[in-house]
Structure formats: structure tokens, C-alpha cells
Design a protein around this motif. Sequence first.
Motif, PDB file in Angstrom:
ATOM      1  N   ARG A 252       0.829  -1.219   0.000  1.00 58.96           N
ATOM      2  CA  ARG A 252       0.000   0.000   0.000  1.00 58.96           C
ATOM      3  C   ARG A 252       0.857   1.260   0.000  1.00 58.96           C
ATOM      4  O   ARG A 252       0.519   2.249  -0.646  1.00 58.96           O
ATOM      5  CB  ARG A 252      -0.878   0.014   1.248  1.00 58.96           C
ATOM      6  CG  ARG A 252      -2.021  -0.949   1.148  1.00 58.96           C
ATOM      7  CD  ARG A 252      -3.036  -0.572   2.181  1.00 58.96           C
ATOM      8  NE  ARG A 252      -3.980  -1.666   2.399  1.00 58.96           N
ATOM      9  CZ  ARG A 252      -4.953  -1.597   3.289  1.00 58.96           C
ATOM     10  NH1 ARG A 252      -5.089  -0.522   4.038  1.00 58.96           N
ATOM     11  NH2 ARG A 252      -5.776  -2.596   3.426  1.00 58.96           N
ATOM     12  N   GLU A 253       1.940   1.217   0.781  1.00 55.72           N
ATOM     13  CA  GLU A 253       2.821   2.383   0.874  1.00 55.72           C
ATOM     14  C   GLU A 253       3.429   2.730  -0.484  1.00 55.72           C
ATOM     15  O   GLU A 253       3.485   3.880  -0.886  1.00 55.72           O
ATOM     16  CB  GLU A 253       3.959   2.107   1.856  1.00 55.72           C
ATOM     17  CG  GLU A 253       3.645   2.519   3.265  1.00 55.72           C
ATOM     18  CD  GLU A 253       3.282   3.974   3.347  1.00 55.72           C
ATOM     19  OE1 GLU A 253       4.171   4.814   3.458  1.00 55.72           O
ATOM     20  OE2 GLU A 253       2.072   4.284   3.293  1.00 55.72           O
ATOM     21  N   GLN A 254       3.900   1.676  -1.192  1.00 58.41           N
ATOM     22  CA  GLN A 254       4.511   1.920  -2.499  1.00 58.41           C
ATOM     23  C   GLN A 254       3.499   2.560  -3.439  1.00 58.41           C
ATOM     24  O   GLN A 254       3.802   3.524  -4.137  1.00 58.41           O
ATOM     25  CB  GLN A 254       4.996   0.600  -3.078  1.00 58.41           C
ATOM     26  CG  GLN A 254       6.488   0.561  -3.159  1.00 58.41           C
ATOM     27  CD  GLN A 254       7.012  -0.730  -3.730  1.00 58.41           C
ATOM     28  OE1 GLN A 254       6.250  -1.595  -4.135  1.00 58.41           O
ATOM     29  NE2 GLN A 254       8.301  -0.860  -3.764  1.00 58.41           N
ATOM     30  N   GLU A 255       2.301   2.011  -3.440  1.00 60.01           N
ATOM     31  CA  GLU A 255       1.249   2.522  -4.316  1.00 60.01           C
ATOM     32  C   GLU A 255       0.987   3.997  -4.001  1.00 60.01           C
ATOM     33  O   GLU A 255       0.888   4.835  -4.891  1.00 60.01           O
ATOM     34  CB  GLU A 255      -0.021   1.691  -4.111  1.00 60.01           C
ATOM     35  CG  GLU A 255      -1.093   1.902  -5.142  1.00 60.01           C
ATOM     36  CD  GLU A 255      -0.611   1.595  -6.557  1.00 60.01           C
ATOM     37  OE1 GLU A 255      -0.942   2.381  -7.435  1.00 60.01           O
ATOM     38  OE2 GLU A 255       0.097   0.572  -6.766  1.00 60.01           O
ATOM     39  N   ARG A 256       0.921   4.332  -2.699  1.00 63.72           N
ATOM     40  CA  ARG A 256       0.632   5.704  -2.305  1.00 63.72           C
ATOM     41  C   ARG A 256       1.773   6.655  -2.671  1.00 63.72           C
ATOM     42  O   ARG A 256       1.543   7.734  -3.214  1.00 63.72           O
ATOM     43  CB  ARG A 256       0.402   5.757  -0.787  1.00 63.72           C
ATOM     44  CG  ARG A 256       0.074   7.140  -0.268  1.00 63.72           C
ATOM     45  CD  ARG A 256       0.053   7.200   1.234  1.00 63.72           C
ATOM     46  NE  ARG A 256       1.334   6.957   1.862  1.00 63.72           N
ATOM     47  CZ  ARG A 256       2.371   7.796   1.826  1.00 63.72           C
ATOM     48  NH1 ARG A 256       2.283   8.927   1.163  1.00 63.72           N
ATOM     49  NH2 ARG A 256       3.509   7.498   2.429  1.00 63.72           N
ATOM     50  N   ARG A 257       3.008   6.201  -2.403  1.00 63.37           N
ATOM     51  CA  ARG A 257       4.134   7.123  -2.580  1.00 63.37           C
ATOM     52  C   ARG A 257       4.386   7.476  -4.026  1.00 63.37           C
ATOM     53  O   ARG A 257       4.892   8.548  -4.326  1.00 63.37           O
ATOM     54  CB  ARG A 257       5.407   6.516  -1.992  1.00 63.37           C
ATOM     55  CG  ARG A 257       5.524   6.770  -0.517  1.00 63.37           C
ATOM     56  CD  ARG A 257       6.833   6.296   0.027  1.00 63.37           C
ATOM     57  NE  ARG A 257       7.960   7.025  -0.515  1.00 63.37           N
ATOM     58  CZ  ARG A 257       9.214   6.679  -0.255  1.00 63.37           C
ATOM     59  NH1 ARG A 257       9.474   5.639   0.487  1.00 63.37           N
ATOM     60  NH2 ARG A 257      10.210   7.364  -0.761  1.00 63.37           N
ATOM     61  N   TRP A 258       4.078   6.562  -4.942  1.00 57.18           N
ATOM     62  CA  TRP A 258       4.382   6.857  -6.337  1.00 57.18           C
ATOM     63  C   TRP A 258       3.156   7.223  -7.157  1.00 57.18           C
ATOM     64  O   TRP A 258       3.141   7.083  -8.348  1.00 57.18           O
ATOM     65  CB  TRP A 258       5.173   5.705  -6.965  1.00 57.18           C
ATOM     66  CG  TRP A 258       6.613   5.870  -6.657  1.00 57.18           C
ATOM     67  CD1 TRP A 258       7.499   6.642  -7.356  1.00 57.18           C
ATOM     68  CD2 TRP A 258       7.342   5.332  -5.561  1.00 57.18           C
ATOM     69  NE1 TRP A 258       8.725   6.598  -6.758  1.00 57.18           N
ATOM     70  CE2 TRP A 258       8.668   5.805  -5.668  1.00 57.18           C
ATOM     71  CE3 TRP A 258       7.012   4.494  -4.499  1.00 57.18           C
ATOM     72  CZ2 TRP A 258       9.646   5.466  -4.747  1.00 57.18           C
ATOM     73  CZ3 TRP A 258       7.989   4.167  -3.595  1.00 57.18           C
ATOM     74  CH2 TRP A 258       9.291   4.648  -3.715  1.00 57.18           C
ATOM     75  N   SER A 259       2.097   7.684  -6.467  1.00 67.11           N
ATOM     76  CA  SER A 259       0.907   8.105  -7.211  1.00 67.11           C
ATOM     77  C   SER A 259       0.887   9.603  -7.451  1.00 67.11           C
ATOM     78  O   SER A 259       0.121  10.075  -8.271  1.00 67.11           O
ATOM     79  CB  SER A 259      -0.365   7.703  -6.456  1.00 67.11           C
ATOM     80  OG  SER A 259      -0.410   6.319  -6.341  1.00 67.11           O
ATOM     81  N   GLY A 260       1.675  10.352  -6.720  1.00 65.95           N
ATOM     82  CA  GLY A 260       1.674  11.804  -6.899  1.00 65.95           C
ATOM     83  C   GLY A 260       2.978  12.268  -7.511  1.00 65.95           C
ATOM     84  O   GLY A 260       3.745  11.466  -8.028  1.00 65.95           O
ATOM     85  N   VAL A 261       3.212  13.588  -7.427  1.00 67.31           N
ATOM     86  CA  VAL A 261       4.480  14.117  -7.929  1.00 67.31           C
ATOM     87  C   VAL A 261       5.561  13.739  -6.935  1.00 67.31           C
ATOM     88  O   VAL A 261       5.584  14.210  -5.821  1.00 67.31           O
ATOM     89  CB  VAL A 261       4.418  15.645  -8.057  1.00 67.31           C
ATOM     90  CG1 VAL A 261       5.701  16.176  -8.640  1.00 67.31           C
ATOM     91  CG2 VAL A 261       3.246  16.057  -8.898  1.00 67.31           C
ATOM     92  N   SER A 262       6.435  12.819  -7.317  1.00 66.37           N
ATOM     93  CA  SER A 262       7.444  12.378  -6.366  1.00 66.37           C
ATOM     94  C   SER A 262       8.838  12.800  -6.804  1.00 66.37           C
ATOM     95  O   SER A 262       9.764  12.761  -6.018  1.00 66.37           O
ATOM     96  CB  SER A 262       7.398  10.865  -6.218  1.00 66.37           C
ATOM     97  OG  SER A 262       7.639  10.257  -7.468  1.00 66.37           O
ATOM     98  N   ARG A 263       8.989  13.173  -8.055  1.00 64.39           N
ATOM     99  CA  ARG A 263      10.312  13.508  -8.564  1.00 64.39           C
ATOM    100  C   ARG A 263      10.256  14.774  -9.398  1.00 64.39           C
ATOM    101  O   ARG A 263       9.279  15.054 -10.055  1.00 64.39           O
ATOM    102  CB  ARG A 263      10.860  12.372  -9.435  1.00 64.39           C
ATOM    103  CG  ARG A 263      11.355  11.194  -8.633  1.00 64.39           C
ATOM    104  CD  ARG A 263      12.542  11.562  -7.755  1.00 64.39           C
ATOM    105  NE  ARG A 263      12.881  10.514  -6.817  1.00 64.39           N
ATOM    106  CZ  ARG A 263      12.612  10.535  -5.515  1.00 64.39           C
ATOM    107  NH1 ARG A 263      11.956  11.534  -5.002  1.00 64.39           N
ATOM    108  NH2 ARG A 263      12.994   9.550  -4.740  1.00 64.39           N
ATOM    109  N   CYS A 264      11.375  15.482  -9.345  1.00 61.97           N
ATOM    110  CA  CYS A 264      11.452  16.760 -10.038  1.00 61.97           C
ATOM    111  C   CYS A 264      12.355  16.679 -11.255  1.00 61.97           C
ATOM    112  O   CYS A 264      12.968  15.673 -11.530  1.00 61.97           O
ATOM    113  CB  CYS A 264      12.083  17.773  -9.112  1.00 61.97           C
ATOM    114  SG  CYS A 264      10.914  18.847  -8.410  1.00 61.97           S
ATOM    115  N   CYS A 265      12.476  17.832 -11.859  1.00 65.87           N
ATOM    116  CA  CYS A 265      13.433  17.919 -12.953  1.00 65.87           C
ATOM    117  C   CYS A 265      14.749  18.394 -12.396  1.00 65.87           C
ATOM    118  O   CYS A 265      15.623  18.799 -13.041  1.00 65.87           O
ATOM    119  CB  CYS A 265      12.925  18.910 -13.953  1.00 65.87           C
ATOM    120  SG  CYS A 265      12.280  20.355 -13.161  1.00 65.87           S
TER     121      CYS A 265
END
Lengths: 59, 686
Positions: free
Chosen positions: A46-59
Motif C-alpha cells: 500500500r505504501e509503495q502505491e501511495r508514494r508513487w501516485s503523486g508528484v514524487s520527482r522533479c526535474c
Amino acid sequence: MRARLHRVWSWIRALSGDDAYERYLAHHARCHGRDSPLSRREFCAREQERRWSGVSRCC
Amino acid sequence: MLKKLLGVVLALVGAFAVGGIALHRNEPINALWIITAAVCIYLLGYRIYAAWIASRVLGVDPTRATPAERLNNGRDFVPTHRAIVFGHHFAAIAGPGPLVGPTLASQFGYLPGTLWILVGAVFGGCVQDMVVLLLSTRRNGRSLGQMARDEFGPVGGMAALVGTLLIMVILCAVLSLVVVNVMKHSPWATSTVVATIPAAVLVGLYLRLWRPGRVLEGTILGAALILFALVGGGWIDHQPWLRGWFDYSGLALAGFVIVYGFLAAILPVWLLLAPRDYLSTFLKLGTVILLGVAVVIAHPMIKMPAVTQFVDGTGPLFGGKVFPFVFITIACGAISGFHALIASGTTPKLITNEGDVRLVGYGSMALESFVAIMALIAATLLDPGVFFAINSGAGIVGATPEAAVQTITSWGFPVTVEQMQHLAHAMGETTLFARTGGAPSLAVGMASIFGSTFGEGLLALWYHFAIMFEAVFLLATLDAGTRVGRFMVQDLLGRAWEPLGRTSWYPSVMLASGIIVGAWGYFLYVGVIDPNGGVNILWPLFGISNQMLAAIALSVATGILVKSGRARYVWVTLAPLAWLAIVTTTAAWQKIVSPDVHVGLFAAADDLAAKLAAGSLSPERAKVAPQLIFNQRLDAYLAMLFTAILWFVILDMARISLRRLRGQSVPESSEAPYVATRLKAAGAPS
């Protein structure tokens, strides 16, 4: 020396998120003592799914 | 007392270093001057300006409970030690932008880029990140778009959403183009980068099936695999029968990258995205630390002049004068609108105490800006002739090595074919001519620094290590950007027809992923067929869009400051906002109306159309000309759209601010009410 190494190891684990499940268990025991907590597998999924559903990385 | 003394020492050393940079004019300067000046300026900014903003402008209140404490759920809302939050936040904001931007901006000389990276970060980027972080922390970690909607109304929120989606497309396009240019006809680089995909999948399976959540074990496994792939790539490169399997043209690689991007967007995150991100973060932090240490030990001489003749707008990497294009090109190293998306959302939910926003918001950006300084050093320590030979497209300096060195030498930057061949051979490549995009020249620079610090014998390995590092970095952002773009498209489609908004409904997932990948894939395709390299058009467009997003974030911050009765301090965000508005609008204006074909997009399109009609193009250029003409016009319309969104948000903010100053009604503040904290201090991990 041993205690210092242990501390460094704790910091590394906290920085990488390796200790997320333990922290969740501690929180769960403190706040929702009655219900049974999620299993490690379930929590991590569940944590993985949550953490990578939004903006997690920048340019 | 001791602190004051330290401040005075910092100021003196900083002033001495800046003075040194300013006085070194017609002789090479040591990189140590730049590093010293940068470190002093960041520390002064952090200790004085950031502390003042935190206490006076933002009214940071250490007694106020943060959402991490009030809403603690053991998952996303968790009070976390500020050093850990700093690490997470820095890992999230650090991307390939500060590596590529300063490299490209080095065509103006080292001075313009260095000055803007330092000034822009201390007064712009760091301030933006810190202010947005606090505002979002006060609003339970709401996103920038949500804050815009809550504080200004639905129209401003919609503009922020559309602006972010467009940036995502341009960002993914330019990053994928840089990746393709890195791998083009380089079996070593291609095989290494390709091998990172199964390595990531293996780590994903490990963390999902065998050892759930053991992130460190998975990361170590993955790091070992990709280092093995790096060395293996060198072996493959020396096997004539294997080489051919990894030797591709730009167009073929573009196809692979597009398919890869589509898969990354639709596959479950645990299989590819998350493990790749662990590896990329590990590589990123490791390489940044390694580079910092190596730059200080090697302290190379900067060979690029302080200012080159290309400030007049005739530069080979991209067209346009130093104003406004140095600001547009540096982008993320000085101020990045993208950071506002991280600073509102994930990070605020971890902040234990409001007092931590200075370290996490201002401090992380200062470090990110320092990465930009290191990239600039790595680019400018090369012989300028070599730098221009690597970074200039064949369409500008000539398609053959002989033509290229002749053109570049005629600019006053001597370089020979033998020198380039020798360098390519040392780096384990067949050629380094026209490797546009900034990444290969950065890798050459990094390899020289690492080589002179840790041993010259492994130059080729260091070069490909740097290439792999950049590629993993670029691809991780590409994956994440495509996926976020997919969610945004689904959000927009869902407003038209509800089922399309369901993020787990497969037809909608495929449709939205196809739209987003198709959008950036189109720009990638055009960039690959463009004989000038494509980056010269796409990077300025990306810079304009990223600075536009920063202006949106600063507008939201400015409006909120006025609404909360702090109008007299509003210049803290209004001044960088005004500067960005001027820079972005000027750049967009020049891209649209300039008659110079190296700057103006319409002018370039018309010029190409005229040549095509007159039949003066070579057959292969004539074949791609119609697509290039269409694309240049499309890019011009995009620049117009970015400027329109920018001014729309600024005017919306001004309208709300004026209403507030006149005492008229404005949307209510969405700040969460004050609750006293019961936490003593942030717990260190035990």
C-alpha cells in the motif's frame, strides 16, 4: 563504538525508508492498540502505491 | 557571539572569493574560487535572509502543531527528524535539470551562469521552496493547485493544473531527447542503460515477493547489478559480434524510449517505477557526494572565458542573448517551479516543527543549487573548443569533423580532429562530435575530475559511469513525469466523462497514458530528426515553462501574504515574481517575434519554408523540413500559451490582493487553525 555504529545504521535506515514498517507498527501500537495491524507485505504494497501516485520527482 | 563572529568570517571570505572571481578576467581561474564564493553565499543566505523571512515574513511559530503531529497516521503524516526530511526532500527535488541547464548556459562563459545560480537561488529558488513549504504545512499539506483554488478561486486552480500538465509534456520530451542523444551509436552507454531496466524489475520483484519493504537490501542488490552492467557494457563494446546489438540510430532509440515510457506509465509501480527510483536516488546522492569531494580535491582550472562572444545571441548550443536566455536556460539550478509541487504535498506531511522549514525548504534548494555550480564547473573546465565540438549540432558547425573543428576554431576556440579523436578514444567512444544535450560533455567533465582525483587509468569507465548516472536520473524523472501526467490527463478527462477519471479502469489508463506519451513522444521524434539537435529548441521552451510554474507558485505565495495581512513584506516573493515575469515574458516574446532565425520560432519556420520552396535544401533535409516547420510554429503557439497562463495567474492574484487591500471580500483563508504542539522535539531515529 558499537552504540555509535548502531546510531549511524538507524539514520541510514530512516533516510532510505527501510524502517517504515517498524515505525508504522510503533504508531499502531500507540494509537490503535485494539485492531490488528497490517502485515508487512500488505503495508509495504500500500505504501509503495501511495508514494508513487503523486508528484514524487522533479526535474 | 560565536555565531556573529562566524557570520562576519563568512561574509569576509565570501566577499574575498566573489572579488577574486570578478577580478580574474583574462586568465584562467581556479574552480576553488567559485566553490568558496558559492558556499559562503549559501550560508549567509541561510543564516541571515532565510532566518529573517522565517521569523518576520512567515511568522514561523515553533509552538504550533504541524499536520504531521495533528494528523499522524504512521504513513504519510509522520513527524520526522528534520535531517531525515531534508534528505527526502533533497532527493525528491534533485533532478537532471541542474546538470543540463548550467552545461548549456556555459556557452555564455562561466560568469553569467555562476552569478544567476547564486543570486537566483538565494533570493528566488530557496525563498520559493521555503515559503511554499510553510504555506502548505499550514494547510495540512495541500498541493499548489489546491491552494490556488482555495485562496483565489476555481479559475486560478484550473490554470495551475493546465500549466503543470504542459510542463510535464515538455519536461518528458526534453529529458527523453537528452537520453537518446546519450545512447546514440554508443553500444556501451546503450547496453548499460538497457540493463538498468531488468535490474530495476529484479529489485521490484525482490521487494514485492521475497523481502517486502527491505529497501536497503533491494538498493544494494540493484546498485551491484548496475555497476556490473556498467563494467559489462565495456566488455560488450569490445566484442564485435555483440556491439551491433546495442548500436542504434537516434530514431530507433526514440522508438524504444517511447515504448518504455508507455510501459512505465501503465505497469504497476512496484515492478518498475519504485525500484528504479530507489536506484536513482542511491546513485544521485552517491554521485553528488563523490563529485563534491572530487571537485574540491581536484580543484581544476576553469578554461572557459568568463564571458564569451555568444552573449550577443549567436551561440551554437541555442540562440538568444544572455538576457533573458541565461535565466531561462539555468532554470532548476536557480529557481524551479517544479519544486513547489514537492514542497506542497509530500514534504509538509513530515515536518515535525514549523521551525524546520528553513533547513528543509531553503537548505535543500541551496544544496541543489550547489549541484548546479558543480555541473557548471564540470562543463567549463573542458577546453572551450572541445566543449563546443561536443555540444554543437551538425546543422550549425558542419556535418564532418573537419568542418566542425574549422568552424569552432574560427570562433577563437582552437580544437583539432586529432584532439577530439584522442578524447573519444580515452572515453571509450567512437566519436564525441555533435553529442548535443549537455549530458555527454558533462560526463566528459565529470570523468576528467574523477580521473584526476581517483586515477587517470579508468577514464572510459568514469565516463560511462557518469553517462549511466545521468541516464538513470533522466529516466527516473521521465517515468515519474509520465505517470503523473497520466493522472492529470485522467483528472481532466474525468471532468468530461466520469469513468475516464477512474485511475484503475484499464481503458482509461491506456487512453490517458497514450495521450501523454504521444504528446512528449511527438516532440522527441521531431527533436531527433532535427539536424540542429532539437535540444536548442526544446530546452528554452522547457525553461520558459518551468519559470512560468515558479511564477505561479510565487503568485500564490504573494497573494496569501497579502491576504494574511503581511503586505508590507510582500516584496520577498513579489520581487522574484516580477523578475521571473519579466524574464519569461521577454524570452517568450523573442521566441515568437524575433526576426533572427536562431531565436524566433516563426522566423525559423518561415525561413525553412522559403528554402524548401526554393529547392535549396539537401534531399534529406527537404524530407524532414515540413515536420520541422510545423513543429516550430507549434512551439511558438506553446510559448504564447505559457505566457498567457502566467499573466492570467498573476492578474488573478493581483485582483484578489487588491480586493483584500481595499477591504472587499476575498475567499476565506484555508489555513488550519492554531493548535499548540505537544511534541518536545523531533525524535532522532533510534
